[in-house]
Structures are given as C-alpha cells and as structure tokens.
Scaffold this motif. Sequence first.
Motif, mmCIF file in Angstrom:
data_model
loop_
_atom_site.group_PDB
_atom_site.id
_atom_site.type_symbol
_atom_site.label_atom_id
_atom_site.label_comp_id
_atom_site.label_asym_id
_atom_site.label_seq_id
_atom_site.Cartn_x
_atom_site.Cartn_y
_atom_site.Cartn_z
ATOM 1 N N GLY A 207 -31.166 19.342 52.344
ATOM 2 C CA GLY A 207 -31.652 18.773 53.589
ATOM 3 C C GLY A 207 -31.207 17.339 53.819
ATOM 4 O O GLY A 207 -31.863 16.595 54.559
ATOM 5 N N LEU A 208 -30.111 16.947 53.204
ATOM 6 C CA LEU A 208 -29.629 15.573 53.330
ATOM 7 C C LEU A 208 -28.663 15.409 54.497
ATOM 8 O O LEU A 208 -27.928 16.332 54.843
ATOM 9 C CB LEU A 208 -28.904 15.157 52.043
ATOM 10 N N ASP A 209 -28.659 14.231 55.050
ATOM 11 C CA ASP A 209 -27.669 13.847 56.058
ATOM 12 C C ASP A 209 -26.569 13.106 55.295
ATOM 13 O O ASP A 209 -26.833 12.067 54.671
ATOM 14 C CB ASP A 209 -28.330 12.946 57.109
ATOM 15 N N PHE A 210 -25.362 13.648 55.294
ATOM 16 C CA PHE A 210 -24.299 13.027 54.515
ATOM 17 C C PHE A 210 -22.950 13.176 55.209
ATOM 18 O O PHE A 210 -22.768 13.992 56.103
ATOM 19 C CB PHE A 210 -24.233 13.627 53.105
ATOM 20 N N GLU A 211 -22.028 12.344 54.765
ATOM 21 C CA GLU A 211 -20.644 12.388 55.231
ATOM 22 C C GLU A 211 -19.781 12.870 54.067
ATOM 23 O O GLU A 211 -20.250 12.921 52.923
ATOM 24 C CB GLU A 211 -20.202 10.985 55.646
ATOM 25 N N ILE A 212 -18.537 13.174 54.376
ATOM 26 C CA ILE A 212 -17.618 13.654 53.348
ATOM 27 C C ILE A 212 -16.382 12.761 53.310
ATOM 28 O O ILE A 212 -15.819 12.415 54.351
ATOM 29 C CB ILE A 212 -17.198 15.112 53.635
ATOM 30 N N TYR A 213 -16.005 12.395 52.108
ATOM 31 C CA TYR A 213 -14.742 11.693 51.892
ATOM 32 C C TYR A 213 -14.178 12.218 50.578
ATOM 33 O O TYR A 213 -14.832 12.121 49.532
ATOM 34 C CB TYR A 213 -14.935 10.172 51.810
ATOM 35 N N SER A 214 -13.000 12.786 50.627
ATOM 36 C CA SER A 214 -12.408 13.395 49.433
ATOM 37 C C SER A 214 -11.396 12.432 48.800
ATOM 38 O O SER A 214 -10.346 12.173 49.378
ATOM 39 C CB SER A 214 -11.719 14.701 49.809
ATOM 40 N N PRO A 215 -11.710 11.928 47.612
ATOM 41 C CA PRO A 215 -10.783 11.014 46.944
ATOM 42 C C PRO A 215 -9.646 11.758 46.269
ATOM 43 O O PRO A 215 -9.783 12.930 45.910
ATOM 44 C CB PRO A 215 -11.664 10.325 45.905
ATOM 45 N N ASP A 216 -8.545 11.066 46.084
ATOM 46 C CA ASP A 216 -7.405 11.637 45.384
ATOM 47 C C ASP A 216 -7.344 10.972 44.013
ATOM 48 O O ASP A 216 -7.099 9.766 43.914
ATOM 49 C CB ASP A 216 -6.124 11.365 46.176
ATOM 50 N N ILE A 217 -7.612 11.744 42.969
ATOM 51 C CA ILE A 217 -7.551 11.194 41.613
ATOM 52 C C ILE A 217 -6.686 12.094 40.735
ATOM 53 O O ILE A 217 -6.474 13.264 41.038
ATOM 54 C CB ILE A 217 -8.957 11.039 40.978
ATOM 55 N N ASP A 218 -6.212 11.534 39.658
ATOM 56 C CA ASP A 218 -5.425 12.287 38.683
ATOM 57 C C ASP A 218 -6.388 13.144 37.863
ATOM 58 O O ASP A 218 -7.319 12.625 37.246
ATOM 59 C CB ASP A 218 -4.674 11.313 37.777
ATOM 60 N N GLU A 219 -6.181 14.457 37.866
ATOM 61 C CA GLU A 219 -7.076 15.366 37.153
ATOM 62 C C GLU A 219 -6.478 15.882 35.849
ATOM 63 O O GLU A 219 -6.910 16.892 35.315
ATOM 64 C CB GLU A 219 -7.478 16.531 38.074
ATOM 65 N N THR A 220 -5.517 15.155 35.313
ATOM 66 C CA THR A 220 -4.899 15.540 34.053
ATOM 67 C C THR A 220 -5.920 15.438 32.918
ATOM 68 O O THR A 220 -6.647 14.447 32.812
ATOM 69 C CB THR A 220 -3.698 14.612 33.738
ATOM 70 N N VAL A 221 -5.954 16.451 32.083
ATOM 71 C CA VAL A 221 -6.829 16.438 30.907
ATOM 72 C C VAL A 221 -6.219 15.486 29.877
ATOM 73 O O VAL A 221 -5.028 15.565 29.576
ATOM 74 C CB VAL A 221 -6.976 17.856 30.300
ATOM 75 N N LEU A 222 -7.028 14.569 29.358
ATOM 76 C CA LEU A 222 -6.556 13.616 28.364
ATOM 77 C C LEU A 222 -6.494 14.272 26.985
ATOM 78 O O LEU A 222 -7.259 15.193 26.682
ATOM 79 C CB LEU A 222 -7.480 12.396 28.323
ATOM 80 N N LEU A 223 -5.609 13.795 26.159
ATOM 81 C CA LEU A 223 -5.426 14.326 24.817
ATOM 82 C C LEU A 223 -6.740 14.253 24.041
ATOM 83 O O LEU A 223 -7.374 13.205 23.967
ATOM 84 C CB LEU A 223 -4.339 13.529 24.082
ATOM 85 N N GLY A 224 -7.177 15.386 23.508
ATOM 86 C CA GLY A 224 -8.390 15.442 22.714
ATOM 87 C C GLY A 224 -9.687 15.458 23.516
ATOM 88 O O GLY A 224 -10.772 15.458 22.938
ATOM 89 N N GLU A 225 -9.583 15.487 24.822
ATOM 90 C CA GLU A 225 -10.764 15.445 25.677
ATOM 91 C C GLU A 225 -11.463 16.808 25.713
ATOM 92 O O GLU A 225 -10.823 17.832 25.900
ATOM 93 C CB GLU A 225 -10.336 15.038 27.089
ATOM 94 N N THR A 226 -12.782 16.805 25.534
ATOM 95 C CA THR A 226 -13.549 18.046 25.641
ATOM 96 C C THR A 226 -13.845 18.326 27.106
ATOM 97 O O THR A 226 -13.712 17.444 27.961
ATOM 98 C CB THR A 226 -14.887 17.941 24.885
ATOM 99 N N VAL A 227 -14.271 19.538 27.396
ATOM 100 C CA VAL A 227 -14.603 19.892 28.769
ATOM 101 C C VAL A 227 -15.760 19.027 29.277
ATOM 102 O O VAL A 227 -15.772 18.626 30.445
ATOM 103 C CB VAL A 227 -14.890 21.405 28.933
ATOM 104 N N VAL A 228 -16.731 18.720 28.431
ATOM 105 C CA VAL A 228 -17.860 17.872 28.833
ATOM 106 C C VAL A 228 -17.354 16.481 29.219
ATOM 107 O O VAL A 228 -17.720 15.936 30.267
ATOM 108 C CB VAL A 228 -18.916 17.793 27.702
ATOM 109 N N GLN A 229 -16.513 15.895 28.383
ATOM 110 C CA GLN A 229 -15.952 14.576 28.686
ATOM 111 C C GLN A 229 -15.110 14.625 29.958
ATOM 112 O O GLN A 229 -15.163 13.711 30.789
ATOM 113 C CB GLN A 229 -15.093 14.093 27.505
ATOM 114 N N TYR A 230 -14.341 15.684 30.096
ATOM 115 C CA TYR A 230 -13.436 15.832 31.241
ATOM 116 C C TYR A 230 -14.188 15.878 32.566
ATOM 117 O O TYR A 230 -13.900 15.098 33.479
ATOM 118 C CB TYR A 230 -12.603 17.105 31.035
ATOM 119 N N VAL A 231 -15.181 16.765 32.688
ATOM 120 C CA VAL A 231 -15.867 16.898 33.984
ATOM 121 C C VAL A 231 -16.684 15.654 34.313
ATOM 122 O O VAL A 231 -16.779 15.250 35.470
ATOM 123 C CB VAL A 231 -16.729 18.183 34.089
ATOM 124 N N GLU A 232 -17.254 15.017 33.292
ATOM 125 C CA GLU A 232 -18.025 13.793 33.545
ATOM 126 C C GLU A 232 -17.092 12.653 33.963
ATOM 127 O O GLU A 232 -17.394 11.887 34.880
ATOM 128 C CB GLU A 232 -18.842 13.400 32.320
#
Length: 186
Positions: free
Chosen positions: A21-46
Amino acid sequence: MARIILASSSPRRKELLQQLGLDFEIYSPDIDETVLLGETVVQYVERLATAKAQVVLNLFPKATVIAADTSLSFAGKIIGKPESKQHAFEIWTQLSGQWHDVYSGICVASSVQCLSKVVRTQVELQQLSHTEMEKYWATGEPVGKAGAYAIQGIAAQYIPQIRGSYSNVVGLPLYETALLLESVKI
C-alpha cells in the motif's frame, strides 16, 4: 514518510511492493552484477541490493530507497538468469527433482541509515522431462528469471512445495521489507 523509490525495473517487484500500500516511484540503477571471487550467494545478493540502493540514494539523497536482488543457489553454486535455451535446460537438469535455495538481499536506505537483510526460501522442483522443458521454454517465461523459472507463473505447476517466503521467491520478501521500512531512520 519521505519519498520512496524502488531501485528496480522488475514488474514483479513493483507488483509486490504495491501490496504494502505504499506510494513509490521507480528508478532502475545500472550496476555491475559480476560475482566476486569466493563470494557466497548470501554475500552476493546483499552486496548487489546495497549497491543498487546506494546508487539511487546518491541521485535522490532525500528519498528512502528500497532495493533487492534475488538469486538461486544449488550445490554451493550461484544460479542466475539463463543466457540461452541450452543454459536454461542445464539449470533445469541440475534442479530437477531437487530442493534448491532462493536468496533475496533487501536494502532499505536513507541519508541517515542503510539497513539490509538476506532472506532464504527452499524450493522443490519436480523431476522435469525433456518434453516439459521444451514446453516451458516455448512460453518465453524463463527468459530473464533467476533459475530460469517464475514461481508466480506457469512454473507453479512444477513446484510441489516451498519452505519459507513465497514473495521472496518472486523477488521481494514483503514481511522483511516492511520490517526494514519501519526500522530505517529518515
């Protein structure tokens, strides 16, 4: 409450956030989504959720920004979006008849505070035949979806059960998002 911006172009996240029920706007940022070496899925999504929130907050410093990132994990590997039909079939072959984990990193940020959380849901995918894979691919639904499926769509018929948050699997765990929104200082 301050101006709220959803840092995502995902129509699924937009629909989910509307349920609060929120009033919100949308803005989609462009970021690098490359998985870092040794990064776990938990670290990655956060990390990705926080990075998206920070990019948008830098552009709109008086806003409260909500960002999320969702990925799957199976056998210790991060499973993203399919790059091709062949890749989707490889993903389904791995997941078929198995349980896998869906993780979403959520970040709610203001100029004063940045809060984040990772939510995990376990999903069972039935054993898929080659014919079922062909039929599902032909729908177009798997394209652009983490794990090459959409639980809220046609793929629901292939998922006998889940353990945890349904909205997390869709892409934005609502319960946890609402808690973070209540907790963030603006």
